[in-house]
Design a protein around this motif. Structure first.
Motif, PDB file in Angstrom:
ATOM      1  N   ALA A  96      69.608   2.215  76.791  1.00  0.00           N
ATOM      2  CA  ALA A  96      68.964   3.531  76.813  1.00  0.00           C
ATOM      3  C   ALA A  96      67.675   3.518  76.001  1.00  0.00           C
ATOM      4  N   VAL A  97      67.688   2.825  74.870  1.00  0.00           N
ATOM      5  CA  VAL A  97      66.477   2.716  74.049  1.00  0.00           C
ATOM      6  C   VAL A  97      65.382   1.996  74.839  1.00  0.00           C
ATOM      7  N   LEU A 102      60.304   2.199  78.079  1.00  0.00           N
ATOM      8  CA  LEU A 102      59.680   2.034  79.391  1.00  0.00           C
ATOM      9  C   LEU A 102      59.117   3.368  79.883  1.00  0.00           C
ATOM     10  N   ALA A 103      59.862   4.434  79.703  1.00  0.00           N
ATOM     11  CA  ALA A 103      59.440   5.754  80.175  1.00  0.00           C
ATOM     12  C   ALA A 103      58.135   6.190  79.518  1.00  0.00           C
ATOM     13  N   ALA A 212      61.349  11.071  84.535  1.00  0.00           N
ATOM     14  CA  ALA A 212      62.755  10.961  84.949  1.00  0.00           C
ATOM     15  C   ALA A 212      63.502   9.940  84.098  1.00  0.00           C
ATOM     16  N   TYR A 213      62.848   8.794  83.824  1.00  0.00           N
ATOM     17  CA  TYR A 213      63.450   7.770  82.960  1.00  0.00           C
ATOM     18  C   TYR A 213      63.725   8.339  81.575  1.00  0.00           C
ATOM     19  N   ALA A 214      62.730   9.078  81.024  1.00  0.00           N
ATOM     20  CA  ALA A 214      62.856   9.600  79.669  1.00  0.00           C
ATOM     21  C   ALA A 214      64.021  10.584  79.573  1.00  0.00           C
ATOM     22  N   ILE A 218      67.300   9.960  77.188  1.00  0.00           N
ATOM     23  CA  ILE A 218      67.578  10.912  76.117  1.00  0.00           C
ATOM     24  C   ILE A 218      68.971  11.498  76.271  1.00  0.00           C
ATOM     25  N   ASP A 219      69.387  11.776  77.520  1.00  0.00           N
ATOM     26  CA  ASP A 219      70.740  12.299  77.753  1.00  0.00           C
ATOM     27  C   ASP A 219      71.802  11.326  77.239  1.00  0.00           C
ATOM     28  N   VAL A 220      71.588  10.034  77.498  1.00  0.00           N
ATOM     29  CA  VAL A 220      72.558   9.023  77.059  1.00  0.00           C
ATOM     30  C   VAL A 220      72.579   8.920  75.543  1.00  0.00           C
TER      31      VAL A 220
END
Length: 318
Positions: A96-97, A102-103, A212-214, A218-220
């Motif tokens: 996730a990090v 990447l985002a 969308a990636y971010a 962040i949710d995870v």
């Protein structure tokens, strides 16, 4: 595709097992990095030859794909590190990090690419688009299509959100390249203004993908709410254990491909502490067998013979 999978997968483990999941994630990352680097170099050269800003923008997009693929490969490699004193649940959330890093890069690149399209609209330039150049760009679309299908296949096998996002990224790249191709074709029809608009469109796609990636990363990291079906499945499994009178406070914690489930079970207050502990362990084992996740149960003694039980139970339900 099948040849690569047979070379990497360990037949003794399921595809979504931690070992195979890591191998497939690294395969997706390194394959994407090499192919994206070739595509970026090819489109960059074609963009300079033709003078197309939309094609150069697409090359920049593929260059960010190199970085994203490296992040994916290294993220899966780092997630293999065993748990230690500071990280008792392992390093699974490094995925996730990596996705968040990447985002941020995609958002910055998307803004820069869109600005280049606006600059081209303000200062238009002629574009050269011979047939051989159009055919070469068409071949890059086929390569990206294979990469998207390959990433989607690996995402299905590993159940990885990161690889699923990577598959969508490749799909958006196909759209971006088709937009650049449309700009080149329009230039042959002496309508070169479309080149700037297509560059803005490519930048918009990159920006959308980054956002969308971010949001997903962040949710995870913050702790995403578990799927209601999963919670119901856990509840049904726990309630099926003999001696369990009720279950509540079901919580799911995710650390990459490692899941931890905690829940409270209600047991008869009159039973011994040993019996209550045994029921807790049986409930944990039932959940671990059903889902393949680690489980921790907490036993709450309940005296259903108490005169206030029904009244308090009704209040809690309301």
């Amino acid at each position: 595709m099948g040849f690569l999978l047979r070379r990497v997968l360990d037949p003794a483990c399921a595809p979504d097992h931690h070992q195979n999941r890591t191998r497939l994630g690294m395969l997706a990352g390194w394959t994407g990095a090499v192919l994206s680097l070739l595509l970026a170099a090819t489109k960059g050269w074609l963009g300079l030859v033709s003078g197309s800003v939309s094609l150069i923008a697409d090359a920049t997009n593929n260059l960010t794909d190199v970085a994203s693929s490296l992040v994916i490969a290294l993220g899966f490699q780092w997630s293999r590190k065993p748990r230690d004193e500071k990280h008792p649940f392992g390093h699974g959330r490094i995925e996730a990090v990596a996705t968040l890093v990447l985002a941020i890069a995609l958002i910055l690149v998307g803004i820069e690419v869109a600005q280049s399209g606006i600059f081209r609209l303000i200062h238009p330039k002629p574009i050269e688009a011979p047939s051989w150049l159009l055919v070469t760009v068409g071949v890059t679309v086929l390569v990206k299509t294979w990469m998207a299908v390959f990433a989607r296949r690996l995402a299905t096998l590993t159940r990885s959100h990161t690889l699923a996002a990577d598959a969508w990224n490749h799909a958006f790249d196909i759209i971006c390249t088709l937009m650049a191709l449309a700009a080149l074709v329009s230039a042959r029809m002496e309508w070169g203004v479309l080149d700037g608009w297509m560059a803005i469109g490519v930048g918009g796609f990159i920006l959308f993908t980054g956002i969308a990636y971010a949001r997903e990363a962040i949710d995870v990291l913050l702790g995403e709410k578990p799927d209601p079906k999963t919670v119901r499945n856990i509840y049904t499994t726990v309630m099926g254990v003999e001696g369990v009178l009720g279950a509540h406070d079901i919580m799911v914690h995710q650390y990459g491909d490692v899941h931890m489930v905690s829940f409270h079970i209600e047991v008869d207050a009159k039973m011994s502490l040993v019996d209550a502990h045994n029921i807790s362990e049986i409930a944990e084992e039932a959940v671990e067998t059903q889902l393949g996740w680690r489980a921790v149960a907490h036993a709450d003694p309940v005296d259903r013979s108490h005169p206030l039980f029904d009244e308090l139970n009704l209040v809690l339900k309301k």
